[in-house]
Design an enzyme around this catalytic site. Structure first.
Site, PDB file in Angstrom:
ATOM      1  N   GLU A  43      -0.392  -5.420  -5.599  1.00 29.39           N
ATOM      2  CA  GLU A  43      -1.407  -4.777  -5.939  1.00 29.39           C
ATOM      3  C   GLU A  43      -1.288  -4.911  -7.617  1.00 29.39           C
ATOM      4  OE1 GLU A  43      -1.534  -0.801  -4.465  1.00 29.39           O
ATOM      5  OE2 GLU A  43      -2.151  -1.492  -2.613  1.00 29.39           O
ATOM      6  N   GLU A  54      -1.730  -4.411   3.719  1.00 29.17           N
ATOM      7  CA  GLU A  54      -1.660  -2.798   3.930  1.00 29.17           C
ATOM      8  C   GLU A  54      -2.690  -2.216   4.267  1.00 29.17           C
ATOM      9  OE1 GLU A  54      -0.057  -0.374   0.449  1.00 29.17           O
ATOM     10  OE2 GLU A  54       1.356  -2.079  -0.133  1.00 29.17           O
TER      11      GLU A  54
END
Length: 478
Positions: A158, A269
């Site tokens: 991320e 995710e």
């Protein structure tokens, strides 16, 4: 009035790929050295068929992968090898998330999480590149290129969020370039990709950068949660889910697939919410919503990695309470949550299902060769009630049912958290209590009455609000 549905088993079935089984998530690398973590992973692999696992922090200082001692770099891959040796031994493989920054290579002191993962770019990119090269070469030497070529090397986690990367977009692209050149320099068959972004971000920009620099990207990875971008900033997850469309995960996956331009699309995710302490994770709502999600993206993505398989997890702190709203499919004690049982039900559908014309906003059915999967699910603060479903199957020649059972996941069935609450929510469990909760987590078979002719099978059953239901049909022997 019952919901009346019909399905013709003589029509052409739709393939099921089960991309949710490709990968599952965990917290961070050092947890994988725990015996209870390993026991739970072996169980979810055996029960649910997960093939890969992904976690943060393989390069963190607590792994000892690279430290500086007496002004000299010391490389130590022993702990990483212990983890990967275990994965290979049980028939699993890693999605190797290359993070976080060893402090000796870091350009700053910014950290994330309880375990202090460093989130800054490397001070000297060539030193990062040398670490990447050494790791890839070591694993190819240890496990063989035929094995390691089946792994995925994902660059960072991320980076579009300042909480996980302080360098911004261009510094991430530079990190990717250094990484992919180093790993591909060991062997071009090794698979490297990104941008490992939150919220479907940076995919077009990442693709354009790779094209402009003539860099390979073997797969596209990103993350999405239904709580992303819905409700006001700082809103609770119930409010965020209230505003999330039921099909948001499929729509976001379709968007990312278009941006992936034919490359494999890995969601490394997802969960029903991004809150690591959300009571909704422990109940049947999560089971029903997750079932809708995985069935909705089945034909879109190549991997759909649930975050996480276990509540053995310590991003903020290590918990001790048996049910605390953790991300896991299982509790600290290895008690299966409703979502675990729901995924087991999805798996029982097998490799195909038959189309069922249906339009109810909450109730959805999928018909396999010997199972019927049904959810009755709505987002929080939307209307939902128990429903009666009258289902008729048009049979194939020679088919005849011997028995039909139903297994339920709802507030009253396969809900171990409810039993724990009845006990007064004890903070620590005895061995006997763990055994009782494990028994309470299992759906129980209940006989369903049916009528059968030479051409049809008809049955009626109820589906509670926020439930997952699996009907198992036992066919007569030919």
């Amino acid at each position: 009035m019952p919901i009346t549905l019909n399905c013709d088993l003589n029509t052409r079935p739709v393939s099921l790929r089960h991309p949710w089984r490709t990968c599952v998530g965990s917290g961070h690398a050092t947890l994988a050295l725990r015996a209870d973590w390993q026991a739970q992973l072996r169980q979810v692999h055996d029960d649910l068929g997960f093939q890969y696992i992904r976690f943060h922090g393989l390069l963190d200082d607590d792994m000892g992968t690279l430290i500086c001692q007496s002004n000299q770099f010391v490389y130590s891959f022993f702990n990483a090898d212990q983890i990967f040796d275990f994965l290979v031994s049980i028939g699993m493989r890693p999605v190797v998330e290359m993070s976080f920054m060893p402090s000796t290579l870091s350009s700053g002191g910014d950290i994330v999480f309880h375990y202090k993962g460093n989130i800054t770019p490397p001070r000297h990119p060539e030193e990062w590149g040398e670490l990447m090269r050494r790791l890839a070469a070591h694993w190819v030497d240890r496990y063989g290129i035929d094995e390691v070529a089946q792994w995925y090397f994902e660059v960072w986690n991320e980076p579009n969020l300042p909480a996980f990367w302080t360098g911004g977009q261009q510094a991430y692209f530079d990190l990717y370039e250094t990484t992919v050149k180093a790993i591909k320099g060991v062997d071009t068959r090794l698979r490297v990709g990104g941008p490992a972004s939150a919220g479907n971000a940076w995919i077009p920009e990442f693709q354009e950068f790779c094209k402009s620099r003539d860099l390979p990207a073997d797969f596209i990875s990103t993350h999405y949660y239904p709580t992303d971008a819905f409700g006001e900033i700082g809103a609770d997850t119930v409010t965020q889910l209230e505003h999330a469309p039921l099909d948001v995960m499929r729509e976001r996956a379709l968007s990312a697939k278009a941006q992936a331009e034919g490359k494999p699309l890995l969601y490394t995710e997802w969960n029903i919410t991004s809150n690591p302490r959300d009571p909704q994770h422990d109940g049947s709502f999560a089971a029903a919503l997750a079932t809708r999600i995985v069935m909705g993206v089945d034909d879109v993505v190549d991997a759909y990695s649930y975050w996480t398989f276990s509540d053995i997890f310590e991003e903020n702190y290590f918990p001790s309470q048996p049910f605390h709203g953790g991300f896991g499919l299982m509790t600290l004690h290895g008690i299966k949550k409703p979502i675990y049982q729901a995924l087991a039900m999805v798996a029982k559908l097998g490799e195909r299902h038959y189309p069922v014309p249906q339009s109810h906003p909450n109730v959805m059915l999928w018909i396999g060769d010997a199972h019927v999967l049904c959810i009755n699910q709505a987002m929080p603060r939307h209307g939902i009630r128990e429903e009666t479903i009258a289902l008729t199957l048009q049979l194939q020649p020679g088919q005849r049912a011997r028995k039909v059972d139903i297994h339920r996941i709802d507030a009253d069935n396969a809900n171990p958290a409810a039993l724990w609450q009845q006990w007064g929510e004890p903070g620590y469990l005895s061995t006997e209590q763990v055994t009782s909760l494990k028994l309470a987590s299992e759906p129980q078979a209940v006989n369903v009455e049916f009528t059968s002719t030479a051409a049809t099978l008809s049955m009626s059953f109820t589906a509670a609000a926020q439930s997952v239901n699996l009907l198992a049909i036992e066919w007569e022997s030919a």
